[in-house]
Design a protein around this motif. Structure first.
Motif, PDB file in Angstrom:
ATOM      1  N   THR A   8       0.848  -1.187   0.000  1.00 39.44           N
ATOM      2  CA  THR A   8       0.000   0.000   0.000  1.00 39.44           C
ATOM      3  C   THR A   8       0.886   1.240   0.000  1.00 39.44           C
ATOM      4  OG1 THR A   8      -1.977   1.005   0.999  1.00 39.44           O
ATOM      5  CG2 THR A   8      -0.289   0.169   2.516  1.00 39.44           C
ATOM      6  N   LEU A   9       0.268   2.397   0.107  1.00 38.72           N
ATOM      7  CA  LEU A   9       0.989   3.664   0.144  1.00 38.72           C
ATOM      8  C   LEU A   9       0.632   4.395   1.433  1.00 38.72           C
ATOM      9  CD1 LEU A   9       0.162   4.832  -3.496  1.00 38.72           C
ATOM     10  CD2 LEU A   9       2.208   3.630  -2.737  1.00 38.72           C
ATOM     11  N   CYS A  30      -8.700  11.015  -4.012  1.00 37.34           N
ATOM     12  CA  CYS A  30      -8.291   9.633  -4.297  1.00 37.34           C
ATOM     13  C   CYS A  30      -9.040   9.037  -5.487  1.00 37.34           C
ATOM     14  CB  CYS A  30      -8.512   8.745  -3.079  1.00 37.34           C
ATOM     15  SG  CYS A  30      -7.613   9.264  -1.616  1.00 37.34           S
ATOM     16  N   TYR A  35      -3.061   5.798  -8.532  1.00 32.59           N
ATOM     17  CA  TYR A  35      -2.566   4.824  -7.552  1.00 32.59           C
ATOM     18  C   TYR A  35      -3.642   4.375  -6.568  1.00 32.59           C
ATOM     19  CZ  TYR A  35       1.736   6.757  -9.395  1.00 32.59           C
ATOM     20  OH  TYR A  35       2.725   7.181 -10.237  1.00 32.59           O
ATOM     21  N   CYS A  39      -3.211   2.118  -3.165  1.00 30.59           N
ATOM     22  CA  CYS A  39      -3.266   2.892  -1.928  1.00 30.59           C
ATOM     23  C   CYS A  39      -4.477   2.525  -1.068  1.00 30.59           C
ATOM     24  CB  CYS A  39      -3.279   4.377  -2.271  1.00 30.59           C
ATOM     25  SG  CYS A  39      -3.117   5.460  -0.853  1.00 30.59           S
ATOM     26  N   CYS A  61       1.278  13.068  -4.126  1.00 34.07           N
ATOM     27  CA  CYS A  61      -0.064  12.820  -3.608  1.00 34.07           C
ATOM     28  C   CYS A  61      -0.681  14.145  -3.167  1.00 34.07           C
ATOM     29  CB  CYS A  61       0.005  11.852  -2.426  1.00 34.07           C
ATOM     30  SG  CYS A  61      -1.582  11.563  -1.614  1.00 34.07           S
ATOM     31  N   VAL A  68       3.818  10.215  -1.047  1.00 34.34           N
ATOM     32  CA  VAL A  68       3.646   8.924  -0.372  1.00 34.34           C
ATOM     33  C   VAL A  68       4.788   7.991  -0.739  1.00 34.34           C
ATOM     34  CG1 VAL A  68       1.128   9.028  -0.154  1.00 34.34           C
ATOM     35  CG2 VAL A  68       2.133   8.107  -2.239  1.00 34.34           C
TER      36      VAL A  68
END
Length: 81
Positions: A8-9, A30, A35, A39, A61, A68
């Motif tokens: 994940t981020l 988001c 991503y 994420c 981000c 991130v």
């Protein structure tokens, strides 16, 4: 018992092995991020995770100041009686 590796981020300033966090789910920006699947898609909102490895990969981000980092996480065990 083998632990599954989850990629994940997390915010660059937060990315540190051993640190734990509870996933807060997605923010408005988001939904348009390339991503998002990594994420947000790999972790469950409201679940606790522990960072087990920080990779040397950064992404910009709009939510996290400084961007991130890619991390590996696991769900830590829960001690209960």
């Amino acid at each position: 018992m083998k632990e599954d590796k989850i990629i994940t981020l997390v915010g660059k300033e937060f990315a540190e092995e051993g640190r734990e966090f509870i996933s807060g789910g997605e923010a408005d920006p988001c939904r348009e991020c390339e991503y998002e699947d990594v994420c947000i898609g790999n972790v469950e909102k409201g679940r606790r995770y522990r960072i087990t490895k920080v990779r040397d990969v950064n992404h910009e981000c709009p939510v996290h100041k400084g961007g991130v980092k890619v991390v590996e996480v696991m769900e830590p065990s829960i001690k209960a009686l």
